[in-house]
Design an enzyme around this catalytic site. Structure first.
Site, PDB file in Angstrom:
ATOM      1  N   ASN A  10       0.814  -1.220   0.000  1.00  0.00           N
ATOM      2  CA  ASN A  10       0.000   0.000   0.000  1.00  0.00           C
ATOM      3  C   ASN A  10       0.847   1.270   0.000  1.00  0.00           C
ATOM      4  O   ASN A  10       0.516   2.257  -0.657  1.00  0.00           O
ATOM      5  CB  ASN A  10      -0.932   0.001   1.206  1.00  0.00           C
ATOM      6  CG  ASN A  10      -2.004  -1.063   1.107  1.00  0.00           C
ATOM      7  OD1 ASN A  10      -2.387  -1.459   0.005  1.00  0.00           O
ATOM      8  ND2 ASN A  10      -2.487  -1.542   2.240  1.00  0.00           N
ATOM      9  N   SER A  74       8.920  -4.340   4.504  1.00  0.00           N
ATOM     10  CA  SER A  74       8.581  -4.580   5.909  1.00  0.00           C
ATOM     11  C   SER A  74       9.840  -4.590   6.773  1.00  0.00           C
ATOM     12  O   SER A  74      10.922  -4.953   6.313  1.00  0.00           O
ATOM     13  CB  SER A  74       7.865  -5.932   6.044  1.00  0.00           C
ATOM     14  OG  SER A  74       6.667  -5.937   5.301  1.00  0.00           O
ATOM     15  N   THR A 100      11.338   4.125   4.385  1.00  0.00           N
ATOM     16  CA  THR A 100      10.264   4.190   5.374  1.00  0.00           C
ATOM     17  C   THR A 100      10.452   3.097   6.421  1.00  0.00           C
ATOM     18  O   THR A 100       9.660   2.969   7.341  1.00  0.00           O
ATOM     19  CB  THR A 100       8.886   4.001   4.708  1.00  0.00           C
ATOM     20  OG1 THR A 100       8.794   2.652   4.205  1.00  0.00           O
ATOM     21  CG2 THR A 100       8.679   4.971   3.560  1.00  0.00           C
ATOM     22  N   LYS A 102      12.196   1.492   9.448  1.00  0.00           N
ATOM     23  CA  LYS A 102      13.005   1.970  10.566  1.00  0.00           C
ATOM     24  C   LYS A 102      13.967   0.934  11.138  1.00  0.00           C
ATOM     25  O   LYS A 102      14.914   1.289  11.844  1.00  0.00           O
ATOM     26  CB  LYS A 102      12.129   2.534  11.675  1.00  0.00           C
ATOM     27  CG  LYS A 102      11.159   1.581  12.295  1.00  0.00           C
ATOM     28  CD  LYS A 102      10.284   2.330  13.277  1.00  0.00           C
ATOM     29  CE  LYS A 102       8.831   1.974  13.257  1.00  0.00           C
ATOM     30  NZ  LYS A 102       8.176   1.779  12.014  1.00  0.00           N
ATOM     31  N   VAL A 129       9.762   7.910  11.331  1.00  0.00           N
ATOM     32  CA  VAL A 129       9.220   8.442  12.591  1.00  0.00           C
ATOM     33  C   VAL A 129       8.135   9.465  12.272  1.00  0.00           C
ATOM     34  O   VAL A 129       8.396  10.501  11.681  1.00  0.00           O
ATOM     35  CB  VAL A 129      10.313   9.104  13.452  1.00  0.00           C
ATOM     36  CG1 VAL A 129       9.724   9.558  14.788  1.00  0.00           C
ATOM     37  CG2 VAL A 129      11.481   8.157  13.695  1.00  0.00           C
ATOM     38  N   THR A 133       4.666  13.531   8.954  1.00  0.00           N
ATOM     39  CA  THR A 133       4.781  14.663   9.869  1.00  0.00           C
ATOM     40  C   THR A 133       6.268  14.879  10.146  1.00  0.00           C
ATOM     41  O   THR A 133       6.952  13.961  10.594  1.00  0.00           O
ATOM     42  CB  THR A 133       4.040  14.365  11.186  1.00  0.00           C
ATOM     43  OG1 THR A 133       2.680  13.994  10.888  1.00  0.00           O
ATOM     44  CG2 THR A 133       4.042  15.575  12.096  1.00  0.00           C
ATOM     45  N   GLY A 182      -8.156  -1.341  11.834  1.00  0.00           N
ATOM     46  CA  GLY A 182      -6.906  -1.361  11.087  1.00  0.00           C
ATOM     47  C   GLY A 182      -5.788  -0.569  11.729  1.00  0.00           C
ATOM     48  O   GLY A 182      -4.722  -0.381  11.135  1.00  0.00           O
ATOM     49  N   GLU A 185      -2.127  -4.299  14.377  1.00  0.00           N
ATOM     50  CA  GLU A 185      -1.876  -5.515  13.614  1.00  0.00           C
ATOM     51  C   GLU A 185      -2.581  -6.694  14.275  1.00  0.00           C
ATOM     52  O   GLU A 185      -2.966  -6.644  15.450  1.00  0.00           O
ATOM     53  CB  GLU A 185      -0.373  -5.801  13.556  1.00  0.00           C
ATOM     54  CG  GLU A 185       0.458  -4.694  12.932  1.00  0.00           C
ATOM     55  CD  GLU A 185       0.273  -4.586  11.428  1.00  0.00           C
ATOM     56  OE1 GLU A 185      -0.220  -5.553  10.815  1.00  0.00           O
ATOM     57  OE2 GLU A 185       0.616  -3.526  10.869  1.00  0.00           O
ATOM     58  N   LYS A 200      11.681   4.194  17.170  1.00  0.00           N
ATOM     59  CA  LYS A 200      11.538   5.561  16.671  1.00  0.00           C
ATOM     60  C   LYS A 200      12.333   6.561  17.507  1.00  0.00           C
ATOM     61  O   LYS A 200      12.988   7.452  16.957  1.00  0.00           O
ATOM     62  CB  LYS A 200      10.050   5.935  16.639  1.00  0.00           C
ATOM     63  CG  LYS A 200       9.261   5.147  15.610  1.00  0.00           C
ATOM     64  CD  LYS A 200       7.768   5.343  15.767  1.00  0.00           C
ATOM     65  CE  LYS A 200       6.990   4.542  14.728  1.00  0.00           C
ATOM     66  NZ  LYS A 200       5.533   4.612  14.938  1.00  0.00           N
TER      67      LYS A 200
END
Length: 313
Positions: A10, A74, A100, A102, A129, A133, A182, A185, A200
């Site tokens: 996604n 992932s 994306t 981490k 993180v 934003t 959603g 998990e 993070k």
């Protein structure tokens, strides 16, 4: 500029959509020349993934020879692989990385950054993180500011659960609701035990304080056995707080009063408070979601094209 996308769920699809729909001058000569998933490599830019070759991301580096790797795969918190090896290999070749994911940075930040610096490459990781934003990219525009400490709410799942518990639900009821919506998990362990927030705040500690720590250096507690009744009686709330300064970094549930900025940060929202020698800065925004994460990576791409980099990198 040639992009190779790694991961096409996604977030990957949302990133591709932003790339095609946003009319930004810097993107005129940017194109996706390869998309890699566990199914193989697709050597074209199209919405439906149809692999042309059954090879992995490391092998795809030779095939695609991109200018930038955009990793949206992932997270693997045990070893950071295969993304960790992909970053190191790409950076050593002068290929920039936007991620994306981490896990590699939470585990091996110093090694990754050192590799980028020594080979003149760049790595961007805003989306790791608070997604889109600007928790990390905010640091780019704070020249000469001495940050004393940072604290915040960095996990939307636990914040939603604690919010609903403060509204009368039990822990199990709130967790079930979060899963149905959603926000959590099927296996919410990494959120509930504080691990995700710890990853993070590890990254933020390294950015804001140049500490070069890993997640293994962070003390963290979760909300699995949390009781909030007494705090509510006092008119307070329990929040899962991530904290860092120059000496310590931790994650733990804490009771906060109505005077605290974080008191009114509810639901799945994330927030960060940065205290410096000049002023206190607070930001609030969504910390998850495919479009939000994709925008974090997209904003990094624009910054890369503009020649930006984090101070010290």
């Amino acid at each position: 500029m040639k992009l190779m996308l790694v991961g096409y769920g996604n977030v990957g699809k949302a990133f591709r959509k932003l790339l095609h729909e946003k009319k930004v001058k810097e993107l005129e000569n940017v194109k996706i020349t390869g998309i890699v998933t566990t199914r193989g490599l697709m050597l074209k830019d199209q919405e439906e993934f149809v692999p042309d070759k059954k090879i992995n991301a490391l092998e795809a580096l030779d095939e695609v020879q991109p200018d930038v790797v955009v990793d949206m795969a992932s997270a693997n918190y045990k070893t950071g692989e295969p993304s960790l090896s992909l970053y190191l290999s790409a950076l050593k070749r002068g290929i920039h990385v936007i991620t994306t994911n981490k896990a590699p940075l939470a585990l091996k930040y110093k090694e990754i950054i050192s590799t980028a610096i020594s080979h003149g490459s760049k790595i961007f990781f805003q989306a790791t993180v608070m997604s889109g934003t600007p928790s990390i990219n905010l640091y780019r525009i704070l020249p000469a500011m001495k940050v004393r400490k940072i604290r915040g709410i960095l996990n939307g799942t636990t914040n939603y659960i604690l919010t609903r518990m403060s509204q009368g639900l039990s822990f199990n009821e709130a967790l079930k609701e979060a899963q149905e919506l959603g926000y959590a998990e099927r296996d919410p362990t990494l959120d509930i035990n504080g691990f995700d927030a710890a990853g993070k705040i590890t990254i933020l500690s390294n950015v804001y304080f140049s500490r070069y720590i890993s997640i293994n250096d962070v003390k963290f507690e979760g909300i699995g056995n949390i009781e909030i009744g007494d705090a509510l009686k006092r008119g307070n709330k329990i929040k899962l707080i991530a904290y860092a300064d120059e000496k310590e970094t931790y994650v733990k549930p804490m009771e906060i009063t109505k005077e605290d900025f974080l008191y009114n940060v509810d639901g799945v929202n994330n927030a960060l408070e940065i205290e410096s020698d000049i002023q206190k800065i607070t930001i609030v925004g969504p910390g998850a979601g495919p479009l939000n994460a994709a925008y974090g990576a997209f904003s990094d791409l624009i910054l890369l094209l503009r020649g930006e980099n984090l101070p010290g990198l």
